[in-house]
Motif scaffolding. Structure first.
Motif, PDB file in Angstrom:
ATOM      1  N   CYS A  19      28.932  21.273  58.030  1.00 46.06           N
ATOM      2  CA  CYS A  19      30.221  21.521  58.670  1.00 46.06           C
ATOM      3  C   CYS A  19      30.519  23.012  58.645  1.00 46.06           C
ATOM      4  CB  CYS A  19      31.336  20.721  58.009  1.00 46.06           C
ATOM      5  SG  CYS A  19      31.582  21.094  56.286  1.00 46.06           S
ATOM      6  N   MET A  21      33.664  25.560  58.295  1.00 46.80           N
ATOM      7  CA  MET A  21      35.016  25.514  57.762  1.00 46.80           C
ATOM      8  C   MET A  21      36.053  25.831  58.845  1.00 46.80           C
ATOM      9  SD  MET A  21      34.798  24.665  54.560  1.00 46.80           S
ATOM     10  CE  MET A  21      33.376  23.663  54.968  1.00 46.80           C
ATOM     11  N   ASP A  25      40.302  22.819  56.535  1.00 46.67           N
ATOM     12  CA  ASP A  25      39.389  22.821  55.382  1.00 46.67           C
ATOM     13  C   ASP A  25      39.788  23.866  54.345  1.00 46.67           C
ATOM     14  OD1 ASP A  25      37.805  20.902  56.725  1.00 46.67           O
ATOM     15  OD2 ASP A  25      36.634  22.483  57.694  1.00 46.67           O
ATOM     16  N   TYR A  29      43.358  22.370  52.787  1.00 44.98           N
ATOM     17  CA  TYR A  29      42.516  21.863  51.705  1.00 44.98           C
ATOM     18  C   TYR A  29      42.206  20.377  51.850  1.00 44.98           C
ATOM     19  CZ  TYR A  29      43.626  26.432  49.924  1.00 44.98           C
ATOM     20  OH  TYR A  29      43.773  27.777  49.796  1.00 44.98           O
ATOM     21  N   ARG A  30      41.614  20.054  52.997  1.00 43.76           N
ATOM     22  CA  ARG A  30      41.105  18.705  53.247  1.00 43.76           C
ATOM     23  C   ARG A  30      39.842  18.850  54.089  1.00 43.76           C
ATOM     24  NH1 ARG A  30      44.988  16.491  56.416  1.00 43.76           N
ATOM     25  NH2 ARG A  30      43.820  17.087  58.254  1.00 43.76           N
ATOM     26  N   LEU A  31      38.743  18.281  53.634  1.00 47.19           N
ATOM     27  CA  LEU A  31      37.479  18.364  54.361  1.00 47.19           C
ATOM     28  C   LEU A  31      37.140  16.987  54.915  1.00 47.19           C
ATOM     29  CD1 LEU A  31      34.904  20.109  55.075  1.00 47.19           C
ATOM     30  CD2 LEU A  31      33.850  18.873  53.189  1.00 47.19           C
ATOM     31  N   THR A  32      37.136  16.860  56.226  1.00 46.74           N
ATOM     32  CA  THR A  32      36.809  15.594  56.877  1.00 46.74           C
ATOM     33  C   THR A  32      35.288  15.425  56.921  1.00 46.74           C
ATOM     34  OG1 THR A  32      38.811  15.733  58.198  1.00 46.74           O
ATOM     35  CG2 THR A  32      37.097  14.231  58.976  1.00 46.74           C
ATOM     36  N   TYR A  69      37.443  11.667  53.988  1.00 50.25           N
ATOM     37  CA  TYR A  69      37.581  13.088  53.698  1.00 50.25           C
ATOM     38  C   TYR A  69      37.621  13.345  52.193  1.00 50.25           C
ATOM     39  CZ  TYR A  69      42.536  11.831  53.141  1.00 50.25           C
ATOM     40  OH  TYR A  69      43.713  11.243  52.752  1.00 50.25           O
ATOM     41  N   TRP A  74      39.261  19.468  46.207  1.00 52.32           N
ATOM     42  CA  TRP A  74      38.652  20.274  47.270  1.00 52.32           C
ATOM     43  C   TRP A  74      39.259  21.678  47.280  1.00 52.32           C
ATOM     44  CZ3 TRP A  74      34.609  21.158  49.963  1.00 52.32           C
ATOM     45  CH2 TRP A  74      34.670  22.027  51.043  1.00 52.32           C
ATOM     46  N   ALA A  78      37.201  25.141  47.265  1.00 54.23           N
ATOM     47  CA  ALA A  78      37.350  26.133  48.335  1.00 54.23           C
ATOM     48  C   ALA A  78      37.804  27.481  47.793  1.00 54.23           C
ATOM     49  CB  ALA A  78      38.332  25.611  49.383  1.00 54.23           C
TER      50      ALA A  78
END
Length: 130
Positions: A19, A21, A25, A29-32, A69, A74, A78
């Motif tokens: 992925c 960023m 993200d 602060y959420r990564l699908t 996610y 996360w 990050a």
């Protein structure tokens, strides 16, 4: 568990996803998790562990009907890794039962083009980088 990342290393043959960023993200602060990878993930929300270099981060894997996610934890990953929009990541699933991922970070720093070359919109107008 994994050697410190000083350079990009070859994948070991396990399932992985990549992925780039985005704002959500690195600021929300959420990564699908990409849909094409979701069949490797559990159907319930669980704890996952991200390994990058010699460090590890516990994140919360959230499972919803339409998407999956990483959340809680996360943000620490990050921030600790100075993630920015445009950086790329490779998440290799090293242990499906324990939800362990080896993460490699590919910095997305764009070179200063100084107006040289094209705009990259076609193969006949490439961007030139010295």
């Amino acid at each position: 568990m994994f050697a410190q990342q000083r350079e990009i290393v070859p994948l070991s043959g396990n399932p992985y996803f990549t992925c780039t960023m985005s704002r959500s993200d690195v600021r929300d602060y959420r990564l699908t998790i990409p849909k094409q990878f979701s069949h490797h993930m559990p159907g319930d929300s669980v704890r996952a562990i991200l390994f990058c270099g010699e460090k590890m981060w516990e994140v919360h894997f959230c499972c919803h009907k339409d998407y999956k996610y990483f959340r809680g934890g996360w943000k620490a990953f990050a921030v600790d890794n100075h993630m920015r929009m445009g950086d790329g990541c490779v998440f290799e699933l090293m242990d499906k039962k324990k939800m362990h991922f080896k993460v490699q970070i590919l910095r997305g720093d764009a070179p200063d083009l100084r107006g040289e070359g094209g705009d990259g919109r076609s193969s006949s107008d490439p961007i030139l980088v010295d």
